[in-house]
Design an enzyme around this catalytic site. Structure first.
Site, PDB file in Angstrom:
ATOM      1  N   TYR A 140       0.840  -1.208   0.000  1.00  0.00           N
ATOM      2  CA  TYR A 140       0.000   0.000   0.000  1.00  0.00           C
ATOM      3  C   TYR A 140       0.876   1.259   0.000  1.00  0.00           C
ATOM      4  O   TYR A 140       0.689   2.162  -0.810  1.00  0.00           O
ATOM      5  CB  TYR A 140      -0.880  -0.046   1.263  1.00  0.00           C
ATOM      6  CG  TYR A 140      -1.754   1.157   1.505  1.00  0.00           C
ATOM      7  CD1 TYR A 140      -2.779   1.491   0.625  1.00  0.00           C
ATOM      8  CD2 TYR A 140      -1.584   1.932   2.647  1.00  0.00           C
ATOM      9  CE1 TYR A 140      -3.600   2.581   0.877  1.00  0.00           C
ATOM     10  CE2 TYR A 140      -2.403   3.018   2.909  1.00  0.00           C
ATOM     11  CZ  TYR A 140      -3.410   3.335   2.020  1.00  0.00           C
ATOM     12  OH  TYR A 140      -4.223   4.411   2.278  1.00  0.00           O
ATOM     13  N   LYS A 144       1.368   4.192  -2.815  1.00  0.00           N
ATOM     14  CA  LYS A 144       1.086   5.605  -2.519  1.00  0.00           C
ATOM     15  C   LYS A 144       2.317   6.464  -2.837  1.00  0.00           C
ATOM     16  O   LYS A 144       2.187   7.570  -3.366  1.00  0.00           O
ATOM     17  CB  LYS A 144       0.645   5.784  -1.062  1.00  0.00           C
ATOM     18  CG  LYS A 144      -0.732   5.196  -0.754  1.00  0.00           C
ATOM     19  CD  LYS A 144      -1.853   5.897  -1.516  1.00  0.00           C
ATOM     20  CE  LYS A 144      -3.208   5.265  -1.304  1.00  0.00           C
ATOM     21  NZ  LYS A 144      -4.263   5.823  -2.150  1.00  0.00           N
TER      22      LYS A 144
HETATM   23  N1  SER Z   1      -6.052   4.265   7.167  1.00  0.00           N
HETATM   24  C1  SER Z   1      -5.082   3.773   6.242  1.00  0.00           C
HETATM   25  C2  SER Z   1      -4.673   2.388   6.585  1.00  0.00           C
HETATM   26  O1  SER Z   1      -4.612   2.104   7.763  1.00  0.00           O
HETATM   27  C3  SER Z   1      -3.892   4.669   6.225  1.00  0.00           C
HETATM   28  O2  SER Z   1      -3.858   5.362   5.038  1.00  0.00           O
HETATM   29  O3  SER Z   1      -4.362   1.624   5.737  1.00  0.00           O
END
Ligand code: SER
Length: 316
Positions: A140, A144
């Site tokens: 993730y 990003k």
């Molecule tokens: N709230 C998100 C997550 O915990 C952080 O961007 O993946």
């Protein structure tokens, strides 16, 4: 000229709160929602079915409605991304690339959601600066960070007006979070109201940057409505409101629910939490486009308990 707005990921954690605000501003008929799965029944708005990974579907939708602004929110979050890194790359990267390509062909203004997940364990964890070491360890976070670079590239190369913030953990009573590491800060309220107890998946001393959703929505609209010259960062802005430990949140809830109890049983999400900052320096968002947060821990906790109690009682 009236705006025609496209929202991807409209029924996710942010979209659920952002869409009604956009509908109020622009009129329901001018806010087009691109839904993939989980389309709520009886939703009042213009819904189109599609997938951000399908470039031709996106292109024909954007031409059909003469879209002038896109809020690109569709994304897998950190914990889900670790379960399926291939899918996280596919949705998060190819979805964004499609949006940026079509937006630059059609001169469309874009908002894209980045995250504190761009930081990693080598980043200074306190008062994390805007420009610092960026070595994320989750898929993730990798998507990003790559996404931020892509946004800046499209701005520099094609003059695309793309704007972004690095959201901290977001706390809302409207949408349940889906697959994030910061989800405990929302789940704890469900536990408190429904069972008077909660088992927390991070240690009690875990401190992460968080924000009440109303602040996040205000920030999103503020950055999109700011004059172009004010947006000096085209990767993504640090954005902050409150930081607290899981234990401090427990104690805050206990001020109103004395018998509430929490057990701490850290799972694989602890490692992700430990790689993220504790507090964020968002002074550039504050000075460039006037960002100010309004909700502190006490105010957020009070409103979450009140609103969520109302929502859960109405459901019974
Ligand atoms: N709230 C998100 C997550 O915990 C952080 O961007 O993946």
């Amino acid at each position: 000229m009236s705006e025609k707005v496209l929202v991807t990921g409209p029924f996710g954690q942010i979209g659920t709160d952002l869409v009604p605000e956009l509908q109020k501003r622009h009129g329901k008929e001018n806010v087009i929602l691109l839904g993939h799965r989980h389309i709520p029944e009886n939703f009042d708005g213009v819904i189109e079915r599609g997938d951000v990974r399908n470039r031709e579907d996106l292109r024909s939708l954007i031409e059909k409605y003469n879209i002038t602004q896109i809020f690109h929110l569709a994304s897998l979050l950190s914990a889900t991304g670790e379960k399926n890194p291939q899918l996280a790359w596919d949705v998060n990267m190819n979805g964004l690339k499609n949006i940026l390509d079509i937006a630059s062909e059609n001169d469309i203004k874009v908002f894209w959601a980045s995250s504190i997940a761009v930081f990693g364990s080598t980043t200074p964890r306190d008062n994390t600066p805007q420009r610092t070491i960026l070595e994320p360890t989750t898929m993730y976070g990798v998507t990003k960070l790559a996404g931020e670079m892509l946004c800046q590239y499209y701005f520099l190369k094609y003059c695309l007006d793309v704007r972004s913030v690095r959201y901290p953990g977001l706390i809302s009573y409207k949408a349940e979070p889906g697959g994030g590491t910061t989800d405990y800060a929302v789940d704890i309220f469900y536990g408190a109201i429904m069972e008077n107890k909660y088992t927390c998946f991070v240690r009690e001393d875990t401190v992460l940057p968080m924000m009440y959703m109303d602040d996040a929505i205000r920030a999103t609209l503020m950055i999109m409505e700011a004059e172009k010259e004010k947006i000096k960062i085209r990767t993504s802005y640090n954005l902050a409101a409150i930081s607290f430990s899981a234990k401090e949140l427990e104690e805050e809830i206990k001020k109103q629910m004395v018998d509430f109890s929490v057990e701490y049983e850290p799972d694989e999400r602890q490692k992700i939490a430990d790689s993220w900052p504790r507090t964020i320096d968002d002074s550039e968002a504050r000075s460039d486009w006037g960002w100010r947060h309004e909700f502190d821990l006490g105010k957020m906790t009070k409103i979450m308990l009140e609103k969520l109690r109302g929502k859960l009682t109405a459901k019974k």
